[in-house]
Scaffold this active site. Structure first.
Site, PDB file in Angstrom:
ATOM      1  N   CYS A   9      -2.375 -31.048   0.607  1.00  0.00           N
ATOM      2  CA  CYS A   9      -2.521 -29.936   1.555  1.00  0.00           C
ATOM      3  C   CYS A   9      -1.955 -30.315   2.921  1.00  0.00           C
ATOM      4  CB  CYS A   9      -3.996 -29.558   1.713  1.00  0.00           C
ATOM      5  SG  CYS A   9      -4.712 -28.794   0.267  1.00  0.00           S
ATOM      6  N   ALA A  10      -1.140 -31.366   2.959  1.00  0.00           N
ATOM      7  CA  ALA A  10      -0.658 -31.867   4.253  1.00  0.00           C
ATOM      8  C   ALA A  10       0.742 -31.359   4.570  1.00  0.00           C
ATOM      9  CB  ALA A  10      -0.696 -33.387   4.265  1.00  0.00           C
ATOM     10  N   ALA A  57      -4.503 -23.814   6.588  1.00  0.00           N
ATOM     11  CA  ALA A  57      -5.053 -23.389   7.880  1.00  0.00           C
ATOM     12  C   ALA A  57      -5.343 -21.894   7.912  1.00  0.00           C
ATOM     13  CB  ALA A  57      -4.077 -23.742   8.999  1.00  0.00           C
ATOM     14  N   ASP A 117      -4.863 -46.119   5.412  1.00  0.00           N
ATOM     15  CA  ASP A 117      -4.391 -45.622   6.702  1.00  0.00           C
ATOM     16  C   ASP A 117      -4.207 -46.839   7.605  1.00  0.00           C
ATOM     17  OD1 ASP A 117      -4.078 -44.607   9.304  1.00  0.00           O
ATOM     18  OD2 ASP A 117      -5.259 -42.818   8.822  1.00  0.00           O
ATOM     19  N   GLU A 174      10.019 -24.316   1.935  1.00  0.00           N
ATOM     20  CA  GLU A 174       9.125 -23.177   2.093  1.00  0.00           C
ATOM     21  C   GLU A 174       9.840 -22.052   2.834  1.00  0.00           C
ATOM     22  OE1 GLU A 174       5.420 -24.320   3.878  1.00  0.00           O
ATOM     23  OE2 GLU A 174       4.964 -25.823   2.363  1.00  0.00           O
ATOM     24  N   ASP A 194      -0.494 -27.229  -1.874  1.00  0.00           N
ATOM     25  CA  ASP A 194      -0.470 -26.118  -0.926  1.00  0.00           C
ATOM     26  C   ASP A 194       0.808 -26.133  -0.098  1.00  0.00           C
ATOM     27  OD1 ASP A 194      -1.736 -23.874   0.424  1.00  0.00           O
ATOM     28  OD2 ASP A 194      -2.043 -25.215   2.132  1.00  0.00           O
ATOM     29  N   HIS A 253       0.726 -22.439   1.159  1.00  0.00           N
ATOM     30  CA  HIS A 253       0.452 -23.050   2.463  1.00  0.00           C
ATOM     31  C   HIS A 253      -0.720 -22.344   3.159  1.00  0.00           C
ATOM     32  CE1 HIS A 253       2.581 -25.705   5.655  1.00  0.00           C
ATOM     33  NE2 HIS A 253       1.288 -25.679   5.870  1.00  0.00           N
TER      34      HIS A 253
END
Length: 539
Positions: A242-243, A294, A183, A273, A268, A291
């Site tokens: 999952c981002a 969340a 990062d 989509e 995910d 997805h």
């Protein structure tokens, strides 16, 4: 005697909720005195949404509503867009910024939920749980087919160690994995604090047994796991995303799975989509979820409540939290910043009105206590003021972008000590192609901004809606003749502030008047022998 006309009561801000938010979130708006229209599903009808968006100050959305540049063109009143969730892919942020609309998200509301989903997918991959479940429920007993791997002692590579990535790292360390993180914004101190080894991307690809992605989708992160980067990974690596769809080259990942270089993948999110078709579907070593990162009741409620509070704070007090296109201003900061925002905008406006040649640069210097404040917001105000004389629609949100696009260099200087007699001083210099113009101001204890210096000459002048700025020679007779010209024209003086460089030298006057001054009167003032230039200024 006629009765005095009462001042108009300010209209309540109006917010449209075009996707599903909980009743508790909607009630937050109502409790704060904001009118709210709950129309879940409206976001899917582009024409219907465009027909009504001009009636609202705020728009609260989830992922279904697409806020395009075309829609923003109809949003004549809109001040804020609140996204209940972290991703703002469905909002044209540059167009909103150019329109002067704050775009807020809720980056912390679903961090735990998304991180837990990533951890769950790691376990599912390691132990082939979905396939084993399907096999067992099909009345098979294929115990030898589903040979898993332990996570303990493995190396987890976290790409993106922000809100979600840091939680994933924390949970992984608790599970006895070694964690390496890539990062560019992760400081060495923060890496030590959360217990990860900060590395470059190439090293992460070479070392990781499992790679999990937690970065937004940008031009720099798109296909960060490209065919080339997948080839750099350790053979047998497992991939979790999952981002955002688009972080992984799906076709390249399928090829790497087919070759056996990648042992498994759990996703995910997908490039397209809803994902009805996808090159990864059907592969025996791929796990897919729709997805769900969340999708817990706690996360959905948390982000809804947060976005309602954030939007209400901004529309009612000016506090800005979690904006993606403007620096945050806390509820505690907002009252202290407000008079300095006014000072910066008025000083910038004063100099902008004096400037006729193209602006090349704007320099803002903060001295004393103001240097410790949120100066990014103050700088935006100063740039707004300087540009507004030529760009009427500019505001604090759009000003920095407009300045950048026009090649205007904005410099910010802080001097917490300062050498002034005032607690706080803001100095602004506007560099144009013809010359540089400068002024300084402060805020007194009464909260009112004042000009304390023009062209290096000390002065003490409050701002007023209509003012005259005069450059003159410090010689006898100026004040009397100046007052006579205005008096003969029926223009009343409000305040009169003067300053001079030295006795008999250059001088300035900053004067408030109660009525517009006609071009004829301005010419009469310039005809006074001591006057070099007079300019009307409006605030």
């Amino acid at each position: 005697m006629s009765k005095p006309i009462p001042a108009p009561i300010p209209a309540k801000p109006r917010v449209l909720v075009s996707d599903g938010l909980s009743e508790a979130a909607v009630q937050i708006f109502r409790d704060r005195g904001i009118e709210v229209d709950l129309q879940p599903g409206l976001g899917k009808d582009k024409e219907a949404l465009a027909a009504v968006i001009g009636q609202y100050d705020g728009l609260a959305i989830r992922s279904a509503t697409k806020v395009t540049g075309k829609l923003l063109g109809q949003a004549t009143r809109l001040k804020a867009i609140g996204r209940a969730g972290i991703g703002v892919d469905n909002v044209d942020v540059p167009a909103a910024t150019a329109k002067g609309v704050i775009v807020m998200n809720t980056p912390f509301g679903n961090s735990i939920t998304t991180a837990e989903h990533a951890i769950a997918l790691m376990f599912a991959l390691a132990r082939q749980i979905p396939a084993a479940d399907a096999s067992t429920q099909a009345s098979k007993w294929e115990k030898n087919r589903f040979m898993g791997v332990e996570l303990t002692g493995k190396t987890l590579g976290v790409i993106g160690c922000g809100n979600v990535g840091a939680v994933v790292a924390d949970r992984a360390i608790g599970l006895k994995l070694k964690v390496v993180a890539y990062d560019p914004f992760l400081t060495p101190e923060r890496a030590v604090e959360i217990g990860v080894d900060k590395v470059e991307l190439d090293e992460l690809l070479a070392r990781a047994d499992i790679i999990t992605l937690h970065v937004p989708l940008t031009d720099k992160t798109r296909n960060i796991l490209s065919a080339e980067n997948l080839a750099r990974t350790k053979r047998g690596v497992r991939i979790v995303n999952c981002a955002r769809g688009g972080l992984v080259d799906e076709a390249a990942l399928r090829a790497a799975l087919d070759s056996g270089h990648v042992a498994g993948a759990a996703l995910d999110v997908f490039v397209t989509e809803p994902a009805i078709e996808n090159p990864l579907f059907g592969h025996p070593n791929v796990i897919c979820t729709p997805h769900l990162g969340a999708s817990t009741s706690e996360a959905q409620e948390n982000v809804a409540l947060q976005v309602a509070e954030q939007m209400a704070d901004y529309l009612l007090t000016g506090a800005i939290t979690n904006a993606v296109n403007f620096p945050s201003i806390s509820a505690e900061e907002a009252p202290r910043l407000k008079p300095f925002v006014a000072l910066c905008e008025k000083l910038g406006s004063f100099l902008g009105q004096l400037t006729e040649a193209p602006i090349k640069g704007i320099r803002i210097t903060y001295e004393g206590a103001v240097a410790a404040m949120n100066t990014r917001a103050l700088t935006s105000a100063a740039v707004t003021g300087a540009l507004r004389p030529i760009l009427q629609e500019v505001n604090m949100v759009s000003a920095p972008v407009i300045a950048r696009d026009r090649g205007i260099i904005v410099d910010e200087i802080k001097r917490e000590g300062g050498a002034s007699d005032y607690e706080s001083v803001v100095r602004i210099a506007v560099e144009a192609e013809d010359m540089t113009r400068d002024a300084a101001g402060t805020v007194f204890n009464d909260g009112k901004p004042r000009v304390i210096e023009i062209r290096g000459i000390n002065i003490d002048a409050p701002f007023a809606p209509l003012m005259l700025y005069v450059r003159n020679h410090d010689r006898p007779g100026f004040v009397g003749r100046f007052g006579s010209v205005l008096g003969d024209a029926g223009v009343n003086l409000g305040t009169f502030a003067m300053g001079r460089e030295s006795k008999g030298g250059a001088a300035v006057a900053f004067v408030s008047v109660d009525a517009e001054v006609s071009p004829e009167v301005l010419r009469a003032i310039e005809a006074i022998p001591q006057v070099k230039r007079v300019r009307p200024v409006r605030f």
